[in-house]
Write a protein that holds these residues in place. Sequence first.
Motif, PDB file in Angstrom:
ATOM      1  N   LEU A 188       1.927  14.545 -13.469  1.00 43.13           N
ATOM      2  CA  LEU A 188       0.754  14.431 -14.432  1.00 43.13           C
ATOM      3  C   LEU A 188       0.834  16.267 -13.790  1.00 43.13           C
ATOM      4  O   LEU A 188       0.348  17.362 -15.195  1.00 43.13           O
ATOM      5  N   ILE A 189       0.722  16.769 -12.896  1.00 48.09           N
ATOM      6  CA  ILE A 189       0.099  18.497 -12.790  1.00 48.09           C
ATOM      7  C   ILE A 189       1.435  18.870 -13.311  1.00 48.09           C
ATOM      8  O   ILE A 189       1.101  19.969 -14.004  1.00 48.09           O
ATOM      9  N   PHE A 190       2.812  18.417 -13.369  1.00 45.54           N
ATOM     10  CA  PHE A 190       3.758  19.411 -13.993  1.00 45.54           C
ATOM     11  C   PHE A 190       3.221  19.179 -15.459  1.00 45.54           C
ATOM     12  O   PHE A 190       3.580  21.083 -16.241  1.00 45.54           O
ATOM     13  N   ASP A 197       0.787  -1.047  -0.097  1.00 44.40           N
ATOM     14  CA  ASP A 197      -0.060  -0.275  -0.247  1.00 44.40           C
ATOM     15  C   ASP A 197       0.680   1.392   0.017  1.00 44.40           C
ATOM     16  O   ASP A 197      -0.124   1.974  -0.468  1.00 44.40           O
ATOM     17  N   ALA A 198       2.358   1.109   1.175  1.00 48.25           N
ATOM     18  CA  ALA A 198       3.263   2.476   0.430  1.00 48.25           C
ATOM     19  C   ALA A 198       3.155   2.773  -0.271  1.00 48.25           C
ATOM     20  O   ALA A 198       3.388   3.972  -1.209  1.00 48.25           O
ATOM     21  N   LYS A 199       4.238   1.492  -1.193  1.00 47.74           N
ATOM     22  CA  LYS A 199       4.895   1.478  -2.134  1.00 47.74           C
ATOM     23  C   LYS A 199       3.815   2.125  -3.344  1.00 47.74           C
ATOM     24  O   LYS A 199       3.918   2.860  -4.339  1.00 47.74           O
ATOM     25  N   LYS A 200       2.508   2.035  -3.521  1.00 49.21           N
ATOM     26  CA  LYS A 200       0.492   2.022  -4.176  1.00 49.21           C
ATOM     27  C   LYS A 200       1.221   3.490  -4.427  1.00 49.21           C
ATOM     28  O   LYS A 200       1.317   4.452  -5.149  1.00 49.21           O
ATOM     29  N   LEU A 201       0.393   4.187  -2.963  1.00 49.53           N
ATOM     30  CA  LEU A 201       0.639   5.160  -2.574  1.00 49.53           C
ATOM     31  C   LEU A 201       1.398   5.925  -3.520  1.00 49.53           C
ATOM     32  O   LEU A 201       2.003   6.930  -3.665  1.00 49.53           O
ATOM     33  N   MET A 202       2.969   5.978  -2.635  1.00 46.07           N
ATOM     34  CA  MET A 202       4.105   6.877  -3.324  1.00 46.07           C
ATOM     35  C   MET A 202       4.464   6.664  -5.211  1.00 46.07           C
ATOM     36  O   MET A 202       4.362   7.793  -5.562  1.00 46.07           O
ATOM     37  N   GLN A 203       3.679   5.924  -5.463  1.00 50.44           N
ATOM     38  CA  GLN A 203       3.562   5.667  -6.747  1.00 50.44           C
ATOM     39  C   GLN A 203       2.911   5.816  -7.557  1.00 50.44           C
ATOM     40  O   GLN A 203       3.078   7.133  -8.331  1.00 50.44           O
ATOM     41  N   PHE A 204       1.026   7.080  -7.256  1.00 49.99           N
ATOM     42  CA  PHE A 204       0.284   7.631  -7.369  1.00 49.99           C
ATOM     43  C   PHE A 204       0.275   8.842  -7.111  1.00 49.99           C
ATOM     44  O   PHE A 204       0.351   9.688  -8.146  1.00 49.99           O
ATOM     45  N   GLY A 205       1.407   9.263  -6.018  1.00 50.84           N
ATOM     46  CA  GLY A 205       1.833  10.161  -5.680  1.00 50.84           C
ATOM     47  C   GLY A 205       2.761  10.752  -6.745  1.00 50.84           C
ATOM     48  O   GLY A 205       3.208  11.999  -7.742  1.00 50.84           O
TER      49      GLY A 205
END
Length: 125
Positions: free
Chosen positions: A26-28, A12-20
């Motif tokens: 994407l914002i950039f 979950d932490a890895k997926k959260l980091m990938q999503f971040g």
Amino acid sequence: MTNSLRFKTKIDAKKLMQFGIFAAALIFVFFAAATPVFAASGNSVYTAIYSTWESAQSTIKKTVNNVVFPVVDVILAVLFFVKLGTAYFDYKKHGQFEFAAPAILFACLMFCLIAPSYIWDIVGF
């Protein structure tokens, strides 16, 4: 039990980091690609938008008349004839012909066939 819970937490932490990272990239990209648009000197933004709309109006009308309406007409014609065929086979099977669905599809087909002649007066082109 604790190993599986710990493993799930790491995923979950890895997926959260990938999503971040993905969200930040994407914002950039969106902010880097965004360029400010200004009206010509002395004109208002309304004038710039209106002139763009005036130049695109004929293209939109031509595209809708030559692409959108014919595609909708073909789809409605196919649906009408398929429904007419199934209604006929139901008539042969049960002895009762259902008029509602073919009539609705026929009315929609006629509406879309003659729409290009009057729709632009309603819209205001």
